[in-house]
Design a protein around this motif. Structure first.
Motif, PDB file in Angstrom:
ATOM      1  N   VAL A  32       0.841  -1.203   0.000  1.00 14.22           N
ATOM      2  CA  VAL A  32       0.000   0.000   0.000  1.00 14.22           C
ATOM      3  C   VAL A  32       0.876   1.253   0.000  1.00 14.22           C
ATOM      4  O   VAL A  32       0.619   2.208  -0.733  1.00 14.22           O
ATOM      5  CB  VAL A  32      -0.965  -0.011   1.213  1.00 14.22           C
ATOM      6  CG1 VAL A  32      -1.657   1.322   1.370  1.00 14.22           C
ATOM      7  CG2 VAL A  32      -1.983  -1.132   1.071  1.00 14.22           C
ATOM      8  N   LEU A  33       1.922   1.258   0.813  1.00 17.60           N
ATOM      9  CA  LEU A  33       2.817   2.413   0.870  1.00 17.60           C
ATOM     10  C   LEU A  33       3.567   2.617  -0.446  1.00 17.60           C
ATOM     11  O   LEU A  33       3.802   3.752  -0.853  1.00 17.60           O
ATOM     12  CB  LEU A  33       3.807   2.263   2.023  1.00 17.60           C
ATOM     13  CG  LEU A  33       3.232   2.509   3.404  1.00 17.60           C
ATOM     14  CD1 LEU A  33       4.209   2.053   4.479  1.00 17.60           C
ATOM     15  CD2 LEU A  33       2.888   3.974   3.599  1.00 17.60           C
ATOM     16  N   ASN A  34       3.946   1.539  -1.086  1.00 16.37           N
ATOM     17  CA  ASN A  34       4.654   1.650  -2.369  1.00 16.37           C
ATOM     18  C   ASN A  34       3.736   2.095  -3.496  1.00 16.37           C
ATOM     19  O   ASN A  34       4.200   2.596  -4.516  1.00 16.37           O
ATOM     20  CB  ASN A  34       5.325   0.330  -2.729  1.00 16.37           C
ATOM     21  CG  ASN A  34       6.581   0.101  -1.925  1.00 16.37           C
ATOM     22  OD1 ASN A  34       7.334   1.021  -1.649  1.00 16.37           O
ATOM     23  ND2 ASN A  34       6.792  -1.141  -1.522  1.00 16.37           N
ATOM     24  N   ALA A  35       2.432   1.926  -3.330  1.00 12.06           N
ATOM     25  CA  ALA A  35       1.481   2.269  -4.384  1.00 12.06           C
ATOM     26  C   ALA A  35       1.193   3.766  -4.447  1.00 12.06           C
ATOM     27  O   ALA A  35       0.667   4.250  -5.449  1.00 12.06           O
ATOM     28  CB  ALA A  35       0.174   1.502  -4.182  1.00 12.06           C
ATOM     29  N   THR A  36       1.513   4.500  -3.402  1.00 15.37           N
ATOM     30  CA  THR A  36       1.241   5.937  -3.399  1.00 15.37           C
ATOM     31  C   THR A  36       2.309   6.669  -2.604  1.00 15.37           C
ATOM     32  O   THR A  36       2.876   6.124  -1.663  1.00 15.37           O
ATOM     33  CB  THR A  36      -0.152   6.250  -2.804  1.00 15.37           C
ATOM     34  OG1 THR A  36      -0.329   7.664  -2.805  1.00 15.37           O
ATOM     35  CG2 THR A  36      -0.293   5.736  -1.395  1.00 15.37           C
ATOM     36  N   GLU A  37       2.561   7.901  -2.977  1.00 15.63           N
ATOM     37  CA  GLU A  37       3.506   8.736  -2.238  1.00 15.63           C
ATOM     38  C   GLU A  37       2.789   9.597  -1.206  1.00 15.63           C
ATOM     39  O   GLU A  37       3.415  10.287  -0.433  1.00 15.63           O
ATOM     40  CB  GLU A  37       4.272   9.639  -3.200  1.00 15.63           C
ATOM     41  CG  GLU A  37       5.164   8.881  -4.143  1.00 15.63           C
ATOM     42  CD  GLU A  37       5.877   9.793  -5.109  1.00 15.63           C
ATOM     43  OE1 GLU A  37       5.691  11.029  -5.036  1.00 15.63           O
ATOM     44  OE2 GLU A  37       6.624   9.273  -5.946  1.00 15.63           O
ATOM     45  N   ARG A  38       1.473   9.566  -1.192  1.00 15.62           N
ATOM     46  CA  ARG A  38       0.706  10.471  -0.356  1.00 15.62           C
ATOM     47  C   ARG A  38       0.221   9.842   0.947  1.00 15.62           C
ATOM     48  O   ARG A  38      -0.316  10.515   1.793  1.00 15.62           O
ATOM     49  CB  ARG A  38      -0.480  11.003  -1.125  1.00 15.62           C
ATOM     50  CG  ARG A  38      -0.064  11.680  -2.421  1.00 15.62           C
ATOM     51  CD  ARG A  38      -1.051  12.709  -2.838  1.00 15.62           C
ATOM     52  NE  ARG A  38      -0.746  13.273  -4.123  1.00 15.62           N
ATOM     53  CZ  ARG A  38       0.080  14.301  -4.299  1.00 15.62           C
ATOM     54  NH1 ARG A  38       0.689  14.829  -3.300  1.00 15.62           N
ATOM     55  NH2 ARG A  38       0.287  14.787  -5.505  1.00 15.62           N
ATOM     56  N   LEU A  39       0.405   8.556   1.101  1.00  7.87           N
ATOM     57  CA  LEU A  39      -0.083   7.868   2.289  1.00  7.87           C
ATOM     58  C   LEU A  39       0.985   7.838   3.372  1.00  7.87           C
ATOM     59  O   LEU A  39       2.132   7.483   3.124  1.00  7.87           O
ATOM     60  CB  LEU A  39      -0.498   6.431   1.950  1.00  7.87           C
ATOM     61  CG  LEU A  39      -1.004   5.589   3.116  1.00  7.87           C
ATOM     62  CD1 LEU A  39      -2.296   6.160   3.680  1.00  7.87           C
ATOM     63  CD2 LEU A  39      -1.205   4.146   2.684  1.00  7.87           C
ATOM     64  N   CYS A  40       0.589   8.218   4.574  1.00  3.84           N
ATOM     65  CA  CYS A  40       1.428   8.090   5.762  1.00  3.84           C
ATOM     66  C   CYS A  40       0.701   7.170   6.730  1.00  3.84           C
ATOM     67  O   CYS A  40      -0.519   7.243   6.867  1.00  3.84           O
ATOM     68  CB  CYS A  40       1.648   9.445   6.432  1.00  3.84           C
ATOM     69  SG  CYS A  40       2.513  10.625   5.400  1.00  3.84           S
ATOM     70  N   ILE A  41       1.449   6.315   7.392  1.00  3.51           N
ATOM     71  CA  ILE A  41       0.848   5.392   8.347  1.00  3.51           C
ATOM     72  C   ILE A  41       1.451   5.668   9.716  1.00  3.51           C
ATOM     73  O   ILE A  41       2.678   5.731   9.865  1.00  3.51           O
ATOM     74  CB  ILE A  41       1.086   3.928   7.940  1.00  3.51           C
ATOM     75  CG1 ILE A  41       0.438   3.635   6.594  1.00  3.51           C
ATOM     76  CG2 ILE A  41       0.529   2.990   8.998  1.00  3.51           C
ATOM     77  CD1 ILE A  41       0.636   2.221   6.103  1.00  3.51           C
ATOM     78  N   LEU A  42       0.584   5.827  10.705  1.00  2.00           N
ATOM     79  CA  LEU A  42       0.989   5.981  12.094  1.00  2.00           C
ATOM     80  C   LEU A  42       0.610   4.696  12.806  1.00  2.00           C
ATOM     81  O   LEU A  42      -0.565   4.328  12.853  1.00  2.00           O
ATOM     82  CB  LEU A  42       0.289   7.176  12.739  1.00  2.00           C
ATOM     83  CG  LEU A  42       0.494   7.361  14.238  1.00  2.00           C
ATOM     84  CD1 LEU A  42       1.958   7.657  14.528  1.00  2.00           C
ATOM     85  CD2 LEU A  42      -0.395   8.469  14.752  1.00  2.00           C
ATOM     86  N   LEU A  43       1.613   3.987  13.328  1.00  2.00           N
ATOM     87  CA  LEU A  43       1.388   2.722  14.007  1.00  2.00           C
ATOM     88  C   LEU A  43       1.566   2.928  15.506  1.00  2.00           C
ATOM     89  O   LEU A  43       2.578   3.468  15.944  1.00  2.00           O
ATOM     90  CB  LEU A  43       2.382   1.668  13.508  1.00  2.00           C
ATOM     91  CG  LEU A  43       2.404   1.433  11.997  1.00  2.00           C
ATOM     92  CD1 LEU A  43       3.566   0.539  11.612  1.00  2.00           C
ATOM     93  CD2 LEU A  43       1.091   0.850  11.528  1.00  2.00           C
ATOM     94  N   GLY A  44       0.585   2.503  16.276  1.00  2.00           N
ATOM     95  CA  GLY A  44       0.643   2.637  17.729  1.00  2.00           C
ATOM     96  C   GLY A  44       0.837   1.282  18.383  1.00  2.00           C
ATOM     97  O   GLY A  44       0.214   0.299  17.999  1.00  2.00           O
ATOM     98  N   SER A  45       1.732   1.233  19.368  1.00  2.00           N
ATOM     99  CA  SER A  45       2.022  -0.021  20.053  1.00  2.00           C
ATOM    100  C   SER A  45       2.438   0.271  21.485  1.00  2.00           C
ATOM    101  O   SER A  45       3.078   1.289  21.761  1.00  2.00           O
ATOM    102  CB  SER A  45       3.143  -0.762  19.333  1.00  2.00           C
ATOM    103  OG  SER A  45       3.521  -1.904  20.055  1.00  2.00           O
TER     104      SER A  45
END
Length: 101
Positions: A32-45
């Motif tokens: 998913v990240l490689n498919a777009t330059e506009r997506l940012c993911i915030l992962l909480g743990s």
């Protein structure tokens, strides 16, 4: 493709410690990240996670707990209704005791 037209998008995923070791999930996120330059993911743990997602850059930032006063201010800012003594104390007597201190 819709992401490319609308600007940046933030995807927030919390509680990743339950599935972060899944190769299928990590591969999906990398795709998913490689498919777009506009997506940012915030992962909480609640634990430190030292995984990469398809060789993409990840930053680990530890968030310290809020101080009690700051936590109370944030709570009061975010609550969208009136508060009553029963919201914070088990009984009116407990509230009266705390109020008298």
């Amino acid at each position: 493709r819709r992401l490319e037209c609308r600007g940046r998008v933030l995807l927030v995923l919390d509680g990743i410690e339950d599935w972060v070791d899944s190769m299928a999930v990590r591969t999906l996120l990398a795709d998913v990240l490689n498919a777009t330059e506009r997506l940012c993911i915030l992962l909480g743990s609640r634990i430190h996670v030292q995984n990469s997602f398809g060789g993409l850059k990840t930053d680990n930032l530890e968030l310290k707990p809020l101080q009690p006063k700051d936590a109370a201010q944030l709570f009061l800012y975010r609550v969208h209704r009136h508060l009553y003594w029963k919201d914070l104390w088990r009984s009116k007597e407990e509230w009266m005791k705390k109020a008298a201190e």
